[in-house]
Design a protein around this motif. Structure first.
Motif, mmCIF file in Angstrom:
data_model
loop_
_atom_site.group_PDB
_atom_site.id
_atom_site.type_symbol
_atom_site.label_atom_id
_atom_site.label_comp_id
_atom_site.label_asym_id
_atom_site.label_seq_id
_atom_site.Cartn_x
_atom_site.Cartn_y
_atom_site.Cartn_z
ATOM 1 N N PHE A 1 8.950 -25.155 15.701
ATOM 2 C CA PHE A 1 7.907 -26.039 15.200
ATOM 3 C C PHE A 1 7.399 -26.608 16.576
ATOM 4 N N ALA A 2 6.388 -27.126 16.586
ATOM 5 C CA ALA A 2 5.695 -28.040 17.523
ATOM 6 C C ALA A 2 5.480 -29.381 17.252
ATOM 7 N N ILE A 3 5.384 -30.361 18.021
ATOM 8 C CA ILE A 3 5.429 -31.742 17.633
ATOM 9 C C ILE A 3 4.303 -32.302 18.587
ATOM 10 N N VAL A 4 3.376 -33.236 18.119
ATOM 11 C CA VAL A 4 2.477 -33.830 18.944
ATOM 12 C C VAL A 4 2.851 -34.718 19.965
ATOM 13 N N GLU A 5 2.715 -34.845 21.288
ATOM 14 C CA GLU A 5 3.065 -35.789 22.253
ATOM 15 C C GLU A 5 1.955 -36.669 22.180
ATOM 16 N N ARG B 1 0.261 -38.802 17.138
ATOM 17 C CA ARG B 1 1.654 -38.635 18.049
ATOM 18 C C ARG B 1 2.787 -38.871 17.062
ATOM 19 N N GLY B 2 3.702 -37.541 17.303
ATOM 20 C CA GLY B 2 4.847 -37.552 16.273
ATOM 21 C C GLY B 2 4.711 -36.601 15.110
ATOM 22 N N ASP B 3 3.273 -36.224 14.939
ATOM 23 C CA ASP B 3 3.072 -35.144 13.769
ATOM 24 C C ASP B 3 3.940 -33.912 14.072
ATOM 25 N N ILE B 4 4.487 -33.121 13.147
ATOM 26 C CA ILE B 4 5.265 -31.920 13.383
ATOM 27 C C ILE B 4 4.150 -30.605 12.609
ATOM 28 N N VAL B 5 4.263 -29.622 13.356
ATOM 29 C CA VAL B 5 3.376 -28.425 12.809
ATOM 30 C C VAL B 5 4.553 -27.490 12.543
ATOM 31 N N VAL B 6 4.713 -26.920 11.465
ATOM 32 C CA VAL B 6 5.711 -25.927 10.860
ATOM 33 C C VAL B 6 5.234 -24.545 10.655
ATOM 34 N N TYR C 1 -3.777 -22.903 23.297
ATOM 35 C CA TYR C 1 -5.117 -22.157 23.967
ATOM 36 C C TYR C 1 -5.735 -20.884 22.999
ATOM 37 N N GLY C 2 -5.530 -21.102 21.666
ATOM 38 C CA GLY C 2 -6.106 -20.228 20.844
ATOM 39 C C GLY C 2 -7.664 -20.673 20.621
ATOM 40 N N GLU C 3 -8.397 -19.841 19.979
ATOM 41 C CA GLU C 3 -9.784 -20.115 19.807
ATOM 42 C C GLU C 3 -9.915 -21.005 18.464
ATOM 43 N N SER C 4 -9.238 -20.589 17.582
ATOM 44 C CA SER C 4 -9.694 -21.104 16.016
ATOM 45 C C SER C 4 -7.971 -20.906 15.415
ATOM 46 N N ILE C 5 -7.648 -21.984 14.812
ATOM 47 C CA ILE C 5 -6.437 -22.056 14.194
ATOM 48 C C ILE C 5 -6.182 -22.715 12.859
ATOM 49 N N LYS C 6 -5.347 -22.350 11.988
ATOM 50 C CA LYS C 6 -5.060 -23.238 10.805
ATOM 51 C C LYS C 6 -3.457 -23.561 11.020
ATOM 52 N N ILE C 7 -3.395 -24.937 10.675
ATOM 53 C CA ILE C 7 -2.009 -25.391 11.020
ATOM 54 C C ILE C 7 -1.328 -26.017 9.610
ATOM 55 N N THR C 8 -0.153 -25.861 9.659
ATOM 56 C CA THR C 8 0.428 -26.732 8.187
ATOM 57 C C THR C 8 1.536 -27.704 8.989
ATOM 58 N N LEU C 9 1.456 -28.746 8.411
ATOM 59 C CA LEU C 9 2.201 -30.077 8.872
ATOM 60 C C LEU C 9 3.470 -29.819 7.975
ATOM 61 N N GLY C 10 4.441 -30.447 8.742
ATOM 62 C CA GLY C 10 5.710 -30.745 7.973
ATOM 63 C C GLY C 10 6.040 -32.160 7.906
ATOM 64 N N ILE C 11 6.792 -32.282 6.714
ATOM 65 C CA ILE C 11 7.293 -33.816 6.217
ATOM 66 C C ILE C 11 8.441 -33.782 6.449
ATOM 67 N N GLY D 1 15.790 -32.573 4.791
ATOM 68 C CA GLY D 1 15.269 -31.546 5.460
ATOM 69 C C GLY D 1 13.783 -31.621 5.519
ATOM 70 N N ILE D 2 13.026 -30.465 5.525
ATOM 71 C CA ILE D 2 11.613 -30.502 5.896
ATOM 72 C C ILE D 2 10.607 -29.846 4.666
ATOM 73 N N SER D 3 9.530 -30.493 4.365
ATOM 74 C CA SER D 3 8.813 -30.045 3.117
ATOM 75 C C SER D 3 7.366 -29.637 3.875
ATOM 76 N N LEU D 4 6.652 -29.269 3.130
ATOM 77 C CA LEU D 4 5.504 -28.750 3.573
ATOM 78 C C LEU D 4 4.441 -29.671 3.270
ATOM 79 N N GLY D 5 3.442 -30.054 4.272
ATOM 80 C CA GLY D 5 2.429 -31.157 4.086
ATOM 81 C C GLY D 5 1.165 -30.489 4.026
ATOM 82 N N ASN D 6 0.059 -31.121 4.640
ATOM 83 C CA ASN D 6 -1.301 -30.834 4.357
ATOM 84 C C ASN D 6 -1.500 -29.596 5.573
ATOM 85 N N SER D 7 -2.747 -28.942 5.403
ATOM 86 C CA SER D 7 -2.964 -27.884 6.258
ATOM 87 C C SER D 7 -4.342 -28.384 6.917
#
Length: 475
Positions: free
Chosen positions: A120-124, A139-144, A161-171, A176-182
């Motif tokens: 996962f990635a998490i926003v600093e 800050r604190g948002d999780i990308v799954v 450093y991608g050009e264009s991406i789609k990410i989905t956040l995790g709750i 555990g973790i569930s899928l949030g918004n994209s």
């Protein structure tokens, strides 16, 4: 004895003749090296054999036999050197050093959940008015998920450093973790002010100022002036400087910040901040020319704001490097510096950006590789007390874990690092205001970053004026 030697030589002679009569073995000439590669290799050798701090320890490698220029450069590096690097896009590198980035505008930490092994990635932090900020990320948002797929060790850097991406956040919850918004984001080339946040907290009869500084960029010294003057206008009694994610930058930006903070007697007296130790050729040259400005950096009395502090708190982490560490060690010789957080990176050297045009007069010679560049280590530095070679980093005075899964906004009194600094200043315990139940799910971080050039920014950068003189010597 001599007769036996003659007999032995005679016995060998027929064997030599016999071998000579057979088919001769032709030595393998190796791969044919293109002329462009040879020219790049020569550029590498010319730089490294002259200005490199460890030039006298270079291995004996014939650059004319090296088929890969980047591999050749890596082979030359001294065992202690984990910082020098080479690039074939020096224009983008230099832009990054000046705060111009093609970016989504967020800084991320990358981790793995211990229970599932999922990455996962998490926003600093997020810069304002950037694609990430516009997307509502904080800050604190999780990308799954990345582009509707799992994040892996091979694709996670696309989040930086991608050009264009789609990410989905995790709750994330206790269960555990569930899928949030994209959200979709496209990177933009942006000018980024490194003074990202200021705040003032009143606690225990003290008025405590806070400043988050993301990178040492001389072009934004005026932003330091604005931030510090604002804090002084609010009559702060103490200052907390947040460098936990700051990879470093230029010497002059570090000099400027230190001069804005230090006791005024040392600033006005232009006392020594740090000294430089070049390789023997350059050190002797600067001394012979009586160029004190090339072998030490002093406080500058021309800064717009002089806070005249006796004590300073600095928030640190493993992303605190280079010019950030110069600030810590440089100021600690003249004032109280209390570090809060985690051990710093450990970077006590400086580098310079060198391009083919800096060495060669004839443009037609290097036009095919004019966007290549080297960033070799050229010196080590020490503070006024001689402290240097801190390769293991600075251990914090107050150890605090930067818990990103339960992150608070930067400058919030409940942020664990800032909270610990406030408590040490006031001598009283702050009761944290929890907005949600703490999420105690085990994980391990394995990387972090804001830019594809983060590792390069961990170099303390020699500024343009000094660079020009070095380039003249190279020519």
């Amino acid at each position: 004895m001599k007769n036996w030697q003659k007999i032995f030589l005679l016995m060998l002679l027929p064997l030599g003749v016999f071998v000579g009569c057979g088919e001769e073995e032709v030595p393998d000439p190796g791969p044919i090296i293109p002329e462009l590669t040879l020219n790049i290799n020569k550029f590498i050798y010319d730089v490294m054999s002259d200005v490199y701090l460890w030039y006298n320890k270079l291995p004996n490698i014939d650059y004319q036999k090296e088929a890969d220029s980047k591999d050749y450069f890596e082979k030359l590096l001294y065992t202690e050197d984990k910082w020098s690097f080479i690039t074939d896009d020096v224009e983008a590198l230099e832009n990054s050093f000046h705060g111009v980035e093609k970016t989504f505008g967020w800084s991320l930490a990358f981790g793995k959940f211990s229970n599932t092994g999922n990455l996962f990635a998490i926003v600093e932090y997020v810069y304002p008015n950037t694609p990430a900020a516009i997307a509502g990320l904080k800050r604190g948002d999780i990308v799954v998920l990345l582009n509707d797929a799992d994040i892996t060790k091979t694709n996670y850097t696309d989040l930086i450093y991608g050009e264009s991406i789609k990410i989905t956040l995790g709750i994330l919850g206790q269960g555990g973790i569930s899928l949030g918004n994209s959200v979709n984001m496209t990177a933009l080339e942006l000018n980024l002010n490194p003074v990202l946040k200021t705040a003032v907290v009143e606690e225990g009869g003290r008025k405590i100022g806070y400043m988050f500084y993301a990178q040492y960029i001389s072009d934004y010294n005026n932003a330091i002036d604005t931030a510090l003057q604002s804090l002084m206008n609010q009559n702060i009694t103490d200052l907390v400087l947040d460098l936990r994610y700051n990879p470093g930058g230029t010497v002059t930006a570090a000099q400027y910040l230190c001069s804005s903070l230090a006791p005024i007697e040392f600033v006005n007296g232009k006392d020594k901040l740090v000294t430089f130790q070049w390789n023997d050729k350059y050190q002797n040259y600067w001394i012979s020319k009586q160029r004190t400005d090339q072998i030490q950096v002093d406080f500058t009395d021309t800064v717009a704001v002089k806070m005249d502090l006796d004590n300073l708190y600095i928030l640190t982490g493993d992303g605190t490097a280079s010019a950030s560490e110069l600030t810590i060690t440089g100021l600690s010789a003249y004032m109280g510096v209390t570090t809060v957080g985690d051990t710093t990176y450990g970077k006590y050297t400086a580098s310079i950006t060198l391009k083919p045009e800096d060495l060669y007069e004839r443009e037609s010679y290097y036009s095919d590789f004019d966007n290549w560049g080297l960033q070799p280590i050229i010196l080590r530095y020490a503070n006024a007390l001689g402290v240097t070679d801190f390769k293991d980093g600075f251990v914090p005075d107050i150890l605090v874990y930067d818990d990103l899964l339960n992150a608070y906004p930067l400058g919030d009194v409940n942020d664990p690092l800032f909270k610990a600094a406030i408590e040490d200043i006031t001598g009283s315990v702050i009761t944290a205001k929890k907005s949600a139940e703490a999420r105690n799910i085990p994980y391990q971080l394995f990387d972090r970053g804001f830019s594809k050039y983060d590792k390069n920014k961990r170099n303390l950068l020699i500024d343009d004026a000094s660079s020009e003189e070095i380039k003249e010597q190279l020519k």
